[in-house]
Design a protein around this motif. Structure first.
Motif, PDB file in Angstrom:
ATOM      1  N   ARG A  40      30.765  -2.265   0.865  1.00 21.31           N
ATOM      2  CA  ARG A  40      30.824  -0.877   1.332  1.00 21.31           C
ATOM      3  C   ARG A  40      29.885   0.027   0.528  1.00 21.31           C
ATOM      4  O   ARG A  40      29.348   1.010   1.045  1.00 21.31           O
ATOM      5  CB  ARG A  40      32.268  -0.367   1.222  1.00 21.31           C
ATOM      6  N   LEU A  41      29.637  -0.325  -0.737  1.00 20.67           N
ATOM      7  CA  LEU A  41      28.783   0.501  -1.590  1.00 20.67           C
ATOM      8  C   LEU A  41      27.337   0.538  -1.111  1.00 20.67           C
ATOM      9  O   LEU A  41      26.573   1.414  -1.512  1.00 20.67           O
ATOM     10  CB  LEU A  41      28.843   0.001  -3.034  1.00 20.67           C
ATOM     11  N   ARG A  42      26.941  -0.380  -0.236  1.00 23.58           N
ATOM     12  CA  ARG A  42      25.614  -0.314   0.364  1.00 23.58           C
ATOM     13  C   ARG A  42      25.475   0.944   1.224  1.00 23.58           C
ATOM     14  O   ARG A  42      24.363   1.415   1.471  1.00 23.58           O
ATOM     15  CB  ARG A  42      25.370  -1.539   1.254  1.00 23.58           C
ATOM     16  N   HIS A  59      18.453   4.956  -2.403  1.00 25.87           N
ATOM     17  CA  HIS A  59      19.117   3.787  -2.986  1.00 25.87           C
ATOM     18  C   HIS A  59      20.630   3.986  -3.044  1.00 25.87           C
ATOM     19  O   HIS A  59      21.140   5.097  -3.002  1.00 25.87           O
ATOM     20  CB  HIS A  59      18.558   3.482  -4.370  1.00 25.87           C
ATOM     21  N   SER A  60      21.336   2.875  -3.177  1.00 23.92           N
ATOM     22  CA  SER A  60      22.789   2.883  -2.997  1.00 23.92           C
ATOM     23  C   SER A  60      23.559   2.623  -4.289  1.00 23.92           C
ATOM     24  O   SER A  60      23.009   2.167  -5.292  1.00 23.92           O
ATOM     25  CB  SER A  60      23.184   1.820  -1.972  1.00 23.92           C
ATOM     26  N   ARG A  61      24.865   2.904  -4.217  1.00 24.18           N
ATOM     27  CA  ARG A  61      25.775   2.547  -5.305  1.00 24.18           C
ATOM     28  C   ARG A  61      25.820   1.031  -5.495  1.00 24.18           C
ATOM     29  O   ARG A  61      26.114   0.541  -6.589  1.00 24.18           O
ATOM     30  CB  ARG A  61      27.177   3.072  -5.001  1.00 24.18           C
ATOM     31  N   PHE A  62      25.547   0.295  -4.454  1.00 23.16           N
ATOM     32  CA  PHE A  62      25.527  -1.164  -4.530  1.00 23.16           C
ATOM     33  C   PHE A  62      24.466  -1.633  -5.522  1.00 23.16           C
ATOM     34  O   PHE A  62      24.759  -2.420  -6.436  1.00 23.16           O
ATOM     35  CB  PHE A  62      25.248  -1.724  -3.126  1.00 23.16           C
ATOM     36  N   ALA A  97      34.173  -5.249 -15.000  1.00 21.65           N
ATOM     37  CA  ALA A  97      34.313  -3.791 -15.067  1.00 21.65           C
ATOM     38  C   ALA A  97      32.969  -3.108 -14.815  1.00 21.65           C
ATOM     39  O   ALA A  97      32.901  -2.089 -14.124  1.00 21.65           O
ATOM     40  CB  ALA A  97      34.882  -3.368 -16.419  1.00 21.65           C
ATOM     41  N   GLY A  98      31.892  -3.667 -15.360  1.00 23.06           N
ATOM     42  CA  GLY A  98      30.570  -3.107 -15.128  1.00 23.06           C
ATOM     43  C   GLY A  98      30.186  -3.178 -13.655  1.00 23.06           C
ATOM     44  O   GLY A  98      29.682  -2.207 -13.085  1.00 23.06           O
ATOM     45  N   LEU A  99      30.441  -4.301 -13.034  1.00 20.71           N
ATOM     46  CA  LEU A  99      30.116  -4.476 -11.624  1.00 20.71           C
ATOM     47  C   LEU A  99      30.921  -3.535 -10.736  1.00 20.71           C
ATOM     48  O   LEU A  99      30.398  -2.970  -9.764  1.00 20.71           O
ATOM     49  CB  LEU A  99      30.383  -5.924 -11.205  1.00 20.71           C
ATOM     50  N   LEU A 100      32.192  -3.332 -11.060  1.00 16.51           N
ATOM     51  CA  LEU A 100      33.115  -2.601 -10.181  1.00 16.51           C
ATOM     52  C   LEU A 100      33.316  -1.139 -10.565  1.00 16.51           C
ATOM     53  O   LEU A 100      34.103  -0.443  -9.922  1.00 16.51           O
ATOM     54  CB  LEU A 100      34.477  -3.309 -10.182  1.00 16.51           C
ATOM     55  N   HIS A 101      32.614  -0.645 -11.562  1.00 17.91           N
ATOM     56  CA  HIS A 101      32.929   0.682 -12.118  1.00 17.91           C
ATOM     57  C   HIS A 101      32.794   1.821 -11.106  1.00 17.91           C
ATOM     58  O   HIS A 101      33.450   2.854 -11.244  1.00 17.91           O
ATOM     59  CB  HIS A 101      32.048   0.968 -13.348  1.00 17.91           C
TER      60      HIS A 101
END
Length: 432
Positions: A40-42, A59-62, A97-101
């Motif tokens: 969804r972050l894309r 650019h995206s949050r992804f 945590a870094g990936l999902l922050h």
């Protein structure tokens, strides 16, 4: 071998314009990237309305989230590994945590949050702990693993070393977004020597410190951040777009409360309007949904909603003048009255917007948004706070800069020809 230590048969890589490659070998990370909540972050832009000022900022949050993960992976695997102050058992929780922050960011992020009184970090934790694909992946590591990851996001995790990797005054989050945002906006301000900073990072009890020899690279990083905030993040044209976006959402909510009959019913907004947003409702929202409504609402009978949506979709933004609320509050009252006389609703077309930033601060216990300072590891093994050693950082420490702008539709003033006298009075006040 447990799921938490399982490796992919072959390393996967994402080609990245900032870090060249993002490397994934852990099965957990690969599975998290594939979840619908992460995908969804894309559909959430990293810089909200900034693309209306800097056309490359799409650019995206992804991509940002992958970048933060990669920086943390490099710190842990290339710098911290084997050092006695670092517990290797914290590796996976740090990476996750870094990936999902940023998992809980909504469409147009901070503007959206302000209107509906939401907190993206709370939603990030709800996604991690709730009935989601992300939670199902994390649970395969261990029953308590989602809770650990959520605690890192909430900054309540027992190991403050891990928290500081993701949330501090020199963390992986900031190091990625400064460079990534600079790249996509085409500016030079956000570039700094990250390679040098990574090489001089060291794990210490409760936080990460910087070797004294890396002080100048950190000074450069702080000044890069300062310039990015004032040249990009607080750009007055982007703020004009945010003002209009915010007013569209406020108007739609107001019309809903007045039982206005929408041509395009805002079904995706109902729970937000009623302050009853569930996680399921929230995850259905992305910027494509919001822009669909804005596109359709251009045809609404409510003149304010349709006008604001046309402005946003066609980039017909508000003009602005410098404004000092402390000195010019009387001017605001006079302008509001004149706008009403001209038939222009000041609640939607006369807006003061303020931006404020604190580029660096030392530790202020008990204050709101406590900030852990950047600590230097001296040659004699002493720990010293950065501003005590750096004259550059000392000069800006604790100094908040605030900027105020007054936004209004200049074209409205020229359109109201039947109110020429009022128009002249408004212009005179704006020019004063």
């Amino acid at each position: 071998m447990g799921y938490g230590t399982e490796k992919l048969m072959e390393e996967k890589v994402f080609k990245d314009p900032v870090h060249r490659y993002v490397h994934v070998r852990d099965r957990v990370i690969w599975d998290l990237v594939g979840t619908k909540e992460f995908q969804r972050l894309r559909r959430i832009k990293q810089l909200g309305t900034t693309y209306l000022t800097f056309h490359g900022a799409e650019h995206s949050r992804f991509s940002h989230s992958l970048g933060v993960y990669e920086i943390i992976r490099r710190i842990i695997d290339d710098v911290f590994k084997g050092r006695p102050e670092w517990n290797e058992e914290e590796r996976l929780v740090s990476l996750c945590a870094g990936l999902l922050h940023d998992l809980g960011h909504g469409p147009f992020s901070h503007s959206f949050e302000k209107v509906f009184d939401l907190d993206h970090e709370e939603f990030t934790q709800k996604i991690i702990l709730g009935d989601t694909e992300v939670n199902a992946v994390l649970m395969k590591v261990g029953a308590d693993f989602p809770k650990k990851v959520a605690e890192v996001i909430a900054k309540t995790y027992s190991n403050k070393q891990v928290v500081s990797l993701i949330s501090s005054q020199i963390d992986a989050d900031r190091m990625d977004y400064l460079q990534r945002d600079a790249y996509y906006t085409g500016v030079s301000y956000g570039h700094f020597d990250m390679e040098r900073i990574l090489r001089v990072m060291r794990p210490r009890e409760d936080q990460v410190v910087i070797k004294q020899s890396g002080m100048h690279a950190v000074e450069d990083y702080i000044m890069s951040r300062y310039q990015m905030y004032w040249q990009v993040y607080f750009h007055p044209v982007s703020r004009s777009a945010e003002v209009i976006l915010t007013k569209i959402l406020h108007r739609a909510k107001h019309l809903h409360e007045k039982y206005y009959s929408f041509k395009q019913h805002p079904i995706h907004f109902y729970s937000l309007f009623e302050d009853e947003t569930t996680l399921e409702d929230y995850l259905k929202l992305d910027e494509s949904i919001i822009l669909y409504y804005f596109q359709m609402w251009q045809e609404e009978e409510d003149s304010i909603l349709s006008d604001l949506c046309r402005r946003f979709m066609n980039r017909n933004l508000f003009q602005y003048v410098e404004f000092d609320p402390a000195k010019e509050y009387k001017k605001m009252a006079e302008l509001s009255l004149l706008f009403k006389k001209a038939g222009i609703d000041p609640d939607y077309y006369l807006v003061v917007d303020s931006s404020s930033d604190l580029p660096y601060d030392f530790y202020r216990p008990g204050e709101e948004e406590e900030r852990l300072p950047i600590q230097l590891l001296m040659k004699n093994n002493e720990i010293r706070e950065l501003s005590r050693e750096s004259a550059i950082v000392d000069a800006i420490s604790g100094k908040r800069r605030t900027d105020h702008k007054l936004y209004f539709p200049a074209d409205f003033l020229s359109d109201y020809t039947s109110k020429k006298n009022v128009k002249k009075q408004i212009q005179a006040l704006l020019d004063r």
